[in-house]
Design a protein around this motif. Structure first.
Motif, PDB file in Angstrom:
ATOM      1  N   ASP A   1      44.668  54.249  41.377  1.00 16.20           N
ATOM      2  CA  ASP A   1      44.668  53.735  42.749  1.00 16.20           C
ATOM      3  C   ASP A   1      43.044  53.498  42.953  1.00 16.20           C
ATOM      4  N   ALA A   2      42.424  54.383  42.444  1.00 11.73           N
ATOM      5  CA  ALA A   2      40.697  54.221  42.569  1.00 11.73           C
ATOM      6  C   ALA A   2      40.246  52.967  41.872  1.00 11.73           C
TER       7      ALA A   2
ATOM      8  N   SER B   1      41.044  49.967  43.030  1.00 10.32           N
ATOM      9  CA  SER B   1      40.326  49.492  44.326  1.00 10.32           C
ATOM     10  C   SER B   1      38.876  48.780  43.987  1.00 10.32           C
TER      11      SER B   1
END
Length: 325
Positions: free
Chosen positions: A259-260, A263
């Motif tokens: 997810d990081a 982003s």
């Protein structure tokens, strides 16, 4: 013989500006209403390997039959080592050797007898024929099996014997029609080494194959045949550069890291099951450094990185709409 992972262009550089050993212009052939070849052009410089690729039924074998005097074209001009097969077919036949899709080996004869039969057919003097046969048996590592019937040979041994039989006449130009079909991976790589060696001696090879990796490994140039026409020709590297689709794949240890990364990166694909992101990229060192710097600045840990660049399978699919040759 150990496998070689480099392409033919690196392992066996093509000679500079040699005269063509094979030349065809406007080659056409129909069977009834079915136009199999519709005006193809081919040029193969001496001492190089051309791989002819195409879907099943594209006309690869028909092209070989035309170039080897087995069939006559409906139209077009052919030169083999400078000879016109329409005017001097015997000169062409003396200059060429052909290994077809199906083995010419006689299973009832021994390996040595198969080779001696070819020597007799080439009208070699007995002493010359025996010497050439023994040289070929040694070269193809068949000496120990020379006096066993060919029916007892493995698939790889039969294919080596088949190619050795082609070389009895000492041809300058060799046509290999799917020479490694049915061989196991090890036998295929042994055959690759033999083919590279023939080109290194200055022989010219036209190769048809179903294995795109084989063309990538062996060929100085590749021609793609589809719908009776040559739809692309160039070195393997040149053809691969024409196809978009290179990407970089990143794998992460857990969903949080995935997810990081998602982003801060402009991904073109994401797979939550495999914890991977795909990014557009050509795999150049500068691109990878920039990417890793972005992740480092965001304190994101990458578990694995892989670069995919288009291969000949991608080229083949893009040009013909089919996977595989």
């Amino acid at each position: 013989m150990p496998p070689q992972n480099s392409s033919a262009a690196a392992a066996n550089p093509a000679p500079a500006n040699p005269a063509p050993a094979i030349s065809a212009r406007g080659l056409r052939k129909s069977f009834g209403a079915n136009a199999v070849l519709d005006g193809i052009d081919l040029t193969v410089p001496a001492g190089t390997i051309l791989a002819l690729l195409g879907p099943n039924g594209a006309g690869k074998t028909t092209a070989v039959h035309l170039l080897t005097t087995y069939l006559r074209p409906d139209a077009g001009d052919i030169r083999i080592t400078g000879h016109d097969p329409a005017k001097n077919p015997q000169a062409v036949r003396r200059a060429i050797g052909v290994t077809g899709q199906f083995s010419a080996v006689d299973g009832y004869l021994t390996g040595r007898e198969n080779l001696m039969l070819m020597a007799d057919l080439h009208l070699l003097p007995p002493a010359v024929g025996r010497r050439r046969v023994e040289d070929l048996l040694a070269r193809f590592e068949l000496t120990e099996a020379a006096d066993k019937t060919a029916a007892t040979y493995s698939g790889g041994m039969k294919r080596k014997l088949d190619l050795a039989m082609t070389l009895v006449g000492d041809p300058k130009v060799i046509f290999l029609d799917e020479p490694t079909t049915g061989l196991d991976p090890r036998s295929r790589r042994v055959m690759w080494g033999i083919i590279r060696g023939l080109a290194a001696e200055g022989r010219t090879i036209l190769l048809t194959t179903q294995y795109l990796e084989e063309a990538d490994q062996l060929a100085h140039r590749v021609a793609v045949l589809d719908g009776g026409r040559i739809v692309a020709e160039g070195t393997p590297a040149e053809l691969k550069k024409r196809i978009p689709g290179g990407h970089i794949e990143l794998t992460f240890a857990d969903r949080t890291e995935l997810d990081a990364a998602a982003s801060v990166l402009a991904s073109i694909g994401r797979d939550d099951d495999t914890l991977t992101l795909q990014l557009a990229g050509d795999g150049r060192i500068g691109t990878l450094r920039t990417l890793l710097r972005q992740l480092d600045d965001a304190s994101v840990e990458v578990e694995a990185l892989a670069v995919h660049t288009p291969d000949l399978d991608d080229v083949f699919f893009a040009l013909t709409g089919q996977k595989g040759a």
